[in-house]
Design a protein around this motif. Structure first.
Motif, PDB file in Angstrom:
ATOM      1  N   GLY A   9      10.329   6.190  11.188  1.00 57.21           N
ATOM      2  CA  GLY A   9      10.063   4.775  11.462  1.00 57.21           C
ATOM      3  C   GLY A   9       8.605   4.523  11.783  1.00 57.21           C
ATOM      4  O   GLY A   9       8.011   3.538  11.325  1.00 57.21           O
ATOM      5  N   LEU A  10       7.999   5.428  12.598  1.00 55.17           N
ATOM      6  CA  LEU A  10       6.580   5.281  12.907  1.00 55.17           C
ATOM      7  C   LEU A  10       5.730   5.435  11.659  1.00 55.17           C
ATOM      8  O   LEU A  10       4.757   4.683  11.450  1.00 55.17           O
ATOM      9  CB  LEU A  10       6.183   6.325  13.959  1.00 55.17           C
ATOM     10  N   PHE A  11       6.103   6.406  10.805  1.00 53.93           N
ATOM     11  CA  PHE A  11       5.380   6.588   9.547  1.00 53.93           C
ATOM     12  C   PHE A  11       5.475   5.334   8.671  1.00 53.93           C
ATOM     13  O   PHE A  11       4.494   4.895   8.055  1.00 53.93           O
ATOM     14  CB  PHE A  11       5.955   7.807   8.816  1.00 53.93           C
ATOM     15  N   GLY A  12       6.643   4.723   8.611  1.00 60.38           N
ATOM     16  CA  GLY A  12       6.812   3.503   7.830  1.00 60.38           C
ATOM     17  C   GLY A  12       5.988   2.350   8.391  1.00 60.38           C
ATOM     18  O   GLY A  12       5.416   1.561   7.633  1.00 60.38           O
ATOM     19  N   LEU A  13       5.920   2.262   9.720  1.00 59.00           N
ATOM     20  CA  LEU A  13       5.106   1.193  10.321  1.00 59.00           C
ATOM     21  C   LEU A  13       3.630   1.373   9.988  1.00 59.00           C
ATOM     22  O   LEU A  13       2.909   0.385   9.758  1.00 59.00           O
ATOM     23  CB  LEU A  13       5.313   1.182  11.840  1.00 59.00           C
ATOM     24  N   VAL A  14       3.174   2.622   9.986  1.00 57.07           N
ATOM     25  CA  VAL A  14       1.763   2.875   9.627  1.00 57.07           C
ATOM     26  C   VAL A  14       1.503   2.431   8.185  1.00 57.07           C
ATOM     27  O   VAL A  14       0.494   1.777   7.880  1.00 57.07           O
ATOM     28  CB  VAL A  14       1.425   4.366   9.827  1.00 57.07           C
ATOM     29  N   ILE A  15       2.431   2.781   7.277  1.00 60.13           N
ATOM     30  CA  ILE A  15       2.268   2.371   5.877  1.00 60.13           C
ATOM     31  C   ILE A  15       2.279   0.848   5.753  1.00 60.13           C
ATOM     32  O   ILE A  15       1.449   0.243   5.040  1.00 60.13           O
ATOM     33  CB  ILE A  15       3.389   2.993   5.021  1.00 60.13           C
ATOM     34  N   ALA A  16       3.235   0.234   6.456  1.00 60.88           N
ATOM     35  CA  ALA A  16       3.328  -1.231   6.378  1.00 60.88           C
ATOM     36  C   ALA A  16       2.070  -1.886   6.938  1.00 60.88           C
ATOM     37  O   ALA A  16       1.577  -2.887   6.380  1.00 60.88           O
ATOM     38  CB  ALA A  16       4.561  -1.701   7.149  1.00 60.88           C
ATOM     39  N   GLY A  17       1.532  -1.332   8.025  1.00 61.00           N
ATOM     40  CA  GLY A  17       0.306  -1.902   8.581  1.00 61.00           C
ATOM     41  C   GLY A  17      -0.866  -1.783   7.634  1.00 61.00           C
ATOM     42  O   GLY A  17      -1.644  -2.735   7.441  1.00 61.00           O
ATOM     43  N   GLU A  18      -0.974  -0.595   7.033  1.00 62.18           N
ATOM     44  CA  GLU A  18      -2.093  -0.393   6.090  1.00 62.18           C
ATOM     45  C   GLU A  18      -1.976  -1.333   4.889  1.00 62.18           C
ATOM     46  O   GLU A  18      -2.952  -1.942   4.444  1.00 62.18           O
ATOM     47  CB  GLU A  18      -2.095   1.064   5.640  1.00 62.18           C
ATOM     48  N   ARG A  19      -0.743  -1.511   4.377  1.00 59.84           N
ATOM     49  CA  ARG A  19      -0.535  -2.405   3.222  1.00 59.84           C
ATOM     50  C   ARG A  19      -0.763  -3.859   3.616  1.00 59.84           C
ATOM     51  O   ARG A  19      -1.278  -4.662   2.841  1.00 59.84           O
ATOM     52  CB  ARG A  19       0.891  -2.233   2.692  1.00 59.84           C
ATOM     53  N   PHE A  20      -0.388  -4.195   4.863  1.00 58.16           N
ATOM     54  CA  PHE A  20      -0.576  -5.566   5.315  1.00 58.16           C
ATOM     55  C   PHE A  20      -2.054  -5.956   5.316  1.00 58.16           C
ATOM     56  O   PHE A  20      -2.450  -6.982   4.762  1.00 58.16           O
ATOM     57  CB  PHE A  20       0.016  -5.725   6.724  1.00 58.16           C
ATOM     58  N   PHE A  21      -2.882  -5.091   5.902  1.00 55.51           N
ATOM     59  CA  PHE A  21      -4.313  -5.408   5.953  1.00 55.51           C
ATOM     60  C   PHE A  21      -4.965  -5.288   4.571  1.00 55.51           C
ATOM     61  O   PHE A  21      -5.853  -6.081   4.211  1.00 55.51           O
ATOM     62  CB  PHE A  21      -5.012  -4.489   6.958  1.00 55.51           C
ATOM     63  N   ALA A  22      -4.522  -4.292   3.785  1.00 55.21           N
ATOM     64  CA  ALA A  22      -5.135  -4.117   2.452  1.00 55.21           C
ATOM     65  C   ALA A  22      -4.809  -5.297   1.541  1.00 55.21           C
ATOM     66  O   ALA A  22      -5.704  -5.863   0.879  1.00 55.21           O
ATOM     67  CB  ALA A  22      -4.636  -2.797   1.839  1.00 55.21           C
ATOM     68  N   LEU A  23      -3.535  -5.692   1.480  1.00 55.24           N
ATOM     69  CA  LEU A  23      -3.160  -6.821   0.633  1.00 55.24           C
ATOM     70  C   LEU A  23      -3.758  -8.127   1.145  1.00 55.24           C
ATOM     71  O   LEU A  23      -4.098  -9.018   0.362  1.00 55.24           O
ATOM     72  CB  LEU A  23      -1.634  -6.936   0.565  1.00 55.24           C
ATOM     73  N   GLY A  24      -3.907  -8.222   2.482  1.00 55.86           N
ATOM     74  CA  GLY A  24      -4.550  -9.419   3.017  1.00 55.86           C
ATOM     75  C   GLY A  24      -5.998  -9.528   2.579  1.00 55.86           C
ATOM     76  O   GLY A  24      -6.474 -10.627   2.225  1.00 55.86           O
ATOM     77  N   ALA A  25      -6.711  -8.380   2.623  1.00 55.47           N
ATOM     78  CA  ALA A  25      -8.111  -8.401   2.188  1.00 55.47           C
ATOM     79  C   ALA A  25      -8.219  -8.730   0.697  1.00 55.47           C
ATOM     80  O   ALA A  25      -9.084  -9.531   0.263  1.00 55.47           O
ATOM     81  CB  ALA A  25      -8.750  -7.043   2.493  1.00 55.47           C
ATOM     82  N   VAL A  26      -7.330  -8.135  -0.105  1.00 53.83           N
ATOM     83  CA  VAL A  26      -7.351  -8.425  -1.539  1.00 53.83           C
ATOM     84  C   VAL A  26      -7.044  -9.896  -1.804  1.00 53.83           C
ATOM     85  O   VAL A  26      -7.656 -10.545  -2.656  1.00 53.83           O
ATOM     86  CB  VAL A  26      -6.355  -7.498  -2.268  1.00 53.83           C
ATOM     87  N   ASP A  27      -6.062 -10.420  -1.058  1.00 56.66           N
ATOM     88  CA  ASP A  27      -5.683 -11.830  -1.268  1.00 56.66           C
ATOM     89  C   ASP A  27      -6.851 -12.751  -0.949  1.00 56.66           C
ATOM     90  O   ASP A  27      -7.092 -13.738  -1.665  1.00 56.66           O
ATOM     91  CB  ASP A  27      -4.482 -12.140  -0.382  1.00 56.66           C
ATOM     92  N   ARG A  28      -7.578 -12.439   0.151  1.00 60.29           N
ATOM     93  CA  ARG A  28      -8.728 -13.302   0.489  1.00 60.29           C
ATOM     94  C   ARG A  28      -9.803 -13.246  -0.594  1.00 60.29           C
ATOM     95  O   ARG A  28     -10.385 -14.274  -0.973  1.00 60.29           O
ATOM     96  CB  ARG A  28      -9.316 -12.873   1.840  1.00 60.29           C
ATOM     97  N   ARG A  29     -10.066 -12.041  -1.101  1.00 59.71           N
ATOM     98  CA  ARG A  29     -11.096 -11.927  -2.145  1.00 59.71           C
ATOM     99  C   ARG A  29     -10.644 -12.608  -3.447  1.00 59.71           C
ATOM    100  O   ARG A  29     -11.447 -13.227  -4.162  1.00 59.71           O
ATOM    101  CB  ARG A  29     -11.412 -10.452  -2.399  1.00 59.71           C
ATOM    102  N   VAL A  30      -9.333 -12.497  -3.780  1.00 61.15           N
ATOM    103  CA  VAL A  30      -8.831 -13.151  -4.992  1.00 61.15           C
ATOM    104  C   VAL A  30      -8.932 -14.675  -4.872  1.00 61.15           C
ATOM    105  O   VAL A  30      -9.293 -15.385  -5.824  1.00 61.15           O
ATOM    106  CB  VAL A  30      -7.396 -12.693  -5.273  1.00 61.15           C
ATOM    107  N   ARG A  31      -8.566 -15.174  -3.644  1.00 62.09           N
ATOM    108  CA  ARG A  31      -8.672 -16.613  -3.428  1.00 62.09           C
ATOM    109  C   ARG A  31     -10.123 -17.088  -3.577  1.00 62.09           C
ATOM    110  O   ARG A  31     -10.408 -18.157  -4.177  1.00 62.09           O
ATOM    111  CB  ARG A  31      -8.161 -16.986  -2.042  1.00 62.09           C
ATOM    112  N   ALA A  32     -11.042 -16.297  -3.038  1.00 62.50           N
ATOM    113  CA  ALA A  32     -12.459 -16.672  -3.181  1.00 62.50           C
ATOM    114  C   ALA A  32     -12.901 -16.614  -4.638  1.00 62.50           C
ATOM    115  O   ALA A  32     -13.685 -17.465  -5.113  1.00 62.50           O
ATOM    116  CB  ALA A  32     -13.321 -15.738  -2.315  1.00 62.50           C
ATOM    117  N   GLN A  33     -12.379 -15.612  -5.347  1.00 58.35           N
ATOM    118  CA  GLN A  33     -12.753 -15.484  -6.757  1.00 58.35           C
ATOM    119  C   GLN A  33     -12.218 -16.654  -7.577  1.00 58.35           C
ATOM    120  O   GLN A  33     -12.869 -17.111  -8.534  1.00 58.35           O
ATOM    121  CB  GLN A  33     -12.217 -14.159  -7.298  1.00 58.35           C
TER     122      GLN A  33
END
Length: 450
Positions: free
Chosen positions: A280-304
């Motif tokens: 469960g802790l391993f899954g939370l780490v993955i989910a956290g990393e994906r949350f911030f990574a996809l958020g950063a990509v989404d912001r850059r895509v929106r700006a693009q």
């Protein structure tokens, strides 16, 4: 003839002896005189001895007479005492009958008083009010055990203690009392009594040992939120304060402190429980990393998307647009293939590690089921070894079975939700790429048609 010879020989021998000893009679007359003197002395000695015997006999007869007189006196005294005892018995019976007649229904009333005193004594023994007034227990117990008619003072004491118990049950009182710590040390502390329900010292709850009539600190205190309320009550000097009380006078508190915390519950799951939590802790780490990574990509895509004519390579949309802007005059089929290739190249990065969340969501319940099976196997082994007489012997296996099941579901449910949510965000980004790619293809086709 022979006897005459022997007599002459003996006479001769005696004469020879008398002649040999000094002071011996020298003749038959002296011998006779001496013999008479000796017999006279013996007669006087015998007479004196007889007189002594007569005197002793008289003394013994006198003592016997005195003893018989004393015995007769004692027998007369015994007869007199027996007569007095019988008279006193009759008098006591008469007085008891008179008392019963005069008491009438008061006897039943005094019996009720002793019964009520026993009930009040039992209440006082278990009441926290006795901690503040320890001297009130003795007169109640004496009144309950008394076989005599209660006095006015005893009746007033019973009434006063009943009234004080009711009055003190609605008060918050501060006083000093001896408190025994869990390590056995005894000290005098400032304590606060909330009616007859709780006693606290600072943020610690105390319990009352009725056998020793002293307070002791609970070895395990309840949760912090309860202790904070107790501390607020202890520090308050006036006004209204929110707090907690135990209406069962300690029973609920003792059960509450024995309730296992989350650490004890996790430990009950054993090795399988720890593995589930690690996943469960391993899954939370993955989910956290994906949350911030996809958020950063989404912001850059929106700006693009705000600047489609100036694509950059720091976002997936910019890299797809660059495929078109590098060769805007290419034909329609070639552009379509290149854009499809660019979009497909970006998809793995957007969906990276998301399948792990799906795998963890499926594995966690299976591990919970594994813990359930091992826990039940352990339970049956305990039943085989120790029988079913002691439920505590089976509690360990049953706890492991239930805790691992709960942990598996606790890990799986968030993993499913996180996977669905993050997959949706990833698909949204892919959809944006596909939409922009389709727009470029349409724009290119229209331009070539013109």
């Amino acid at each position: 003839m022979t006897r005459a010879i022997v007599a002459l020989a003996l006479t001769f021998c005696s004469l020879s002896l008398m002649a040999a000893e000094p002071g011996a009679p020298k003749s038959i007359d002296e011998l006779l005189a001496q013999t008479r003197a000796v017999r006279a002395d013996e007669a006087r000695a015998n007479a004196a001895r007889v007189q002594r015997f007569i005197d002793q006999l008289d003394q013994q007869q006198r003592l016997q007479a005195e003893a018989e007189a004393a015995r007769a006196a004692e027998e007369r005294r015994a007869d007199r005492l027996s007569t007095e005892f019988d008279a006193n018995e009759r008098r006591l019976t008469e007085l008891q009958q008179q008392l019963d007649a005069k008491a009438g229904h008061l006897g039943e009333m005094f019996g009720v008083v002793r019964q009520v005193a026993g009930d009040v004594s039992a209440v006082a023994m278990n009441s926290l009010v006795t901690v503040q007034y320890p001297q009130r227990q003795a007169p109640l117990t004496a009144l309950a055990n008394s076989t005599r008619l209660p006095s006015i003072e005893a009746l007033e004491t019973l009434w006063f203690e009943m009234l004080r118990e009711m009055n003190e049950s609605g008060k918050v009182a501060r006083f000093q009392a001896p408190v025994v710590a869990p390590d056995g040390t005894r000290s005098t502390l400032d304590v606060l009594r909330a009616g007859s329900f709780n006693v606290v010292a600072d943020d610690r709850f105390l319990s009352y040992l009725t056998g020793e009539q002293t307070l002791t600190t609970l070895a395990a205190q309840p949760e912090r939120r309860f202790r904070r309320l107790a501390e607020n009550l202890f520090e308050a000097r006036d006004g209204m304060v929110e707090t907690v009380i135990d209406p069962t006078r300690g029973s609920l508190l003792s059960v509450l402190v024995q309730t296992p915390g989350w650490r004890e519950q996790v430990q009950a799951g054993g090795l399988v429980g720890y593995v589930i939590l690690a996943l469960g802790l391993f899954g939370l780490v993955i989910a956290g990393e994906r949350f911030f990574a996809l958020g950063a990509v989404d912001r850059r895509v929106r700006a693009q998307r705000q600047q489609l004519t100036q694509p950059t390579d720091d976002n997936p949309l910019g890299r797809v647009l660059n495929v078109y802007h590098r060769d805007p005059h290419t034909d329609h089929e070639t552009l379509e293939l290149r854009l499809d290739e660019a979009v497909l190249r970006e998809i793995p990065a957007l969906e990276r590690r998301l399948p792990w969340l799906k795998i963890l969501a499926a594995v966690a319940p299976l591990l919970g089921l594994l813990g359930t099976v091992t826990g039940m196997i352990l339970t049956f082994q305990q039943i085989t070894l120790f029988g079913t007489g002691d439920p505590k012997q089976m509690a360990g296996g049953i706890s492991q079975a239930l805790v691992t099941t709960v942990l598996g579901l606790v890990v799986a449910i968030p993993m499913v939700l996180l996977h669905s949510w993050l997959s949706g965000r990833s698909k949204d980004l892919v959809q944006v790429l596909e939409e922009e790619s389709a727009g470029l293809i349409a724009e290119n086709a229209e331009r070539h048609r013109v």
